[in-house]
Design an enzyme around this catalytic site. Sequence first.
Site, mmCIF file in Angstrom:
data_model
loop_
_atom_site.group_PDB
_atom_site.id
_atom_site.type_symbol
_atom_site.label_atom_id
_atom_site.label_comp_id
_atom_site.label_asym_id
_atom_site.label_seq_id
_atom_site.Cartn_x
_atom_site.Cartn_y
_atom_site.Cartn_z
ATOM 1 N N GLY A 16 0.830 -1.201 0.000
ATOM 2 C CA GLY A 16 0.000 0.000 0.000
ATOM 3 C C GLY A 16 0.862 1.246 0.000
ATOM 4 O O GLY A 16 1.955 1.256 -0.548
ATOM 5 N N LEU A 17 0.336 2.286 0.648
ATOM 6 C CA LEU A 17 1.023 3.575 0.713
ATOM 7 C C LEU A 17 1.380 4.096 -0.669
ATOM 8 O O LEU A 17 2.482 4.560 -0.909
ATOM 9 C CB LEU A 17 2.296 3.467 1.562
ATOM 10 C CG LEU A 17 2.095 3.378 3.069
ATOM 11 C CD1 LEU A 17 3.427 3.291 3.769
ATOM 12 C CD2 LEU A 17 1.301 4.553 3.579
ATOM 13 N N CYS A 18 0.458 3.966 -1.588
ATOM 14 C CA CYS A 18 0.713 4.561 -2.892
ATOM 15 C C CYS A 18 -0.522 5.301 -3.381
ATOM 16 O O CYS A 18 -0.953 5.170 -4.508
ATOM 17 C CB CYS A 18 1.173 3.518 -3.904
ATOM 18 S SG CYS A 18 0.270 1.980 -3.826
ATOM 19 N N GLY A 19 -1.104 6.087 -2.477
ATOM 20 C CA GLY A 19 -2.218 6.946 -2.863
ATOM 21 C C GLY A 19 -3.428 6.150 -3.301
ATOM 22 O O GLY A 19 -3.734 5.102 -2.731
ATOM 23 N N PHE A 28 -3.830 4.502 -5.965
ATOM 24 C CA PHE A 28 -3.456 3.557 -7.020
ATOM 25 C C PHE A 28 -4.298 2.285 -6.993
ATOM 26 O O PHE A 28 -4.924 1.915 -7.985
ATOM 27 C CB PHE A 28 -1.972 3.227 -6.871
ATOM 28 C CG PHE A 28 -1.429 2.310 -7.920
ATOM 29 C CD1 PHE A 28 -1.129 2.795 -9.180
ATOM 30 C CD2 PHE A 28 -1.212 0.973 -7.651
ATOM 31 C CE1 PHE A 28 -0.613 1.961 -10.153
ATOM 32 C CE2 PHE A 28 -0.702 0.131 -8.614
ATOM 33 C CZ PHE A 28 -0.398 0.626 -9.860
#
Lengths: 134, 297
Positions: free
Chosen positions: B89-92, B94
């Site tokens: 995760g941690l990709c907005g 996406f």
Amino acid sequence: MSNKTFQFELVSPAEKLISEPARYVSVPGSEGEFGVLPGHSSLMSSLKPGVVTFKNADNGHEDIFVAGGFADVTADNVTILAEEAISVAALDKADLEKELSQLQSDLKLAEGTADKKRFDLKIEVVKAKLHAAA
Amino acid sequence: MPSLRDYRDRISSVKSTRKITSAMKMVAAAKLKKAQDAAERAQPYSNSMAEMMARVAGGVTLTPSSPKLLIGSGNDQNHLLIVMTSDRGLCGGFNGNLIRFAKIKTKQLLKEGKNVQLITIGRKARDILKRDHADLIIKSFTGIGGKDKINFNDVNEISGYMLGLFEEGQFDVCHLVYNEFKSVLSQPPQIQQLIPFSLPTVNNEIKSEDGLKSPYTFEPEEEALLAELLPKNISMQIFRALLDSAAGEQAARMTAMDNATRNAGEMIDDLSLQYNRARQAYITKELIEIISGAEAV
């Protein structure tokens, strides 16, 4: 021998491995090995596991093992699509023999025709590699 | 009212968060470069493949006995969606956007009375789709390309599994849902039909470019060659989508982390301001106390 060359390209999914002028290429076609000189008639063929030999413009030659794929031949272009390609010089016979016996014992354990077929294919590739390395 | 100490603690915590996000941004930028390179290197293969497909298909007349991958099973009742997200995760937005897109498509198909099956690639797709559509997921692949590099063998595993299902007649139509890498800022969800395969129509263009007169010889003949090419082509499409998705993931993460770093900076500014005010108020208060104490004497 004439100085004519054609563009030879060997491409794997991950990258373009070779792209240079060549005088001659020998290709392990699925219906028999064939050689290509400049001006060859257009041909498209699938490949069986085997060795691609090519001679570059300086008459140096290189053997590359391919585990199946496709070849697209035109008068001044040869493109080989190979999923797995490795220089014959990099093949190690002892490793391959180990891999082969491993696969053969795996095959005995395999269940279902689909599984067996997959191992058969792998074994065929390794055998072809061994043959190329010999 | 929070004490001075509380302010200091919060500031230092936001500062360390900022350090992490800015490090993640830089890592993502480096990985993005790698992923883009990998995607570029795969280009020649995919181009040549498309060219060959077009050439072979140009020589084939479609009959009911043509490869099923090309003409379909003559049915469109059973659909298979392959949903491709990242593992991490941690990709907005996406993964969120893509999964929303896939859910809409699924609902739409279900509404039309079709049967839908899902194959998920990537941990996020599995975890999130499991909540709503656990009964539809038939297989999940995770950890592909986790170690920076996407291996073609992994792709063959996916396509092999899928083609096996197709041969058994488990589905008629297959779509691939993935994020296309358009640019660093935009990775829109994309849907692509894999089965039946729609042939590219660049056929004539290629032939005229070469100025070829001699007809092609095919070994084995067109139909058999096509039957061999089609599964490879599906692997290639999935591979390409994986590369696109990997580059997109890093780009999305880079953007998200850039935003987070900037927000953390703003927050630190705000907090420092509040901290300084509180400290000033405290000093003033003490001074007043001292002065009024001195006056009283």
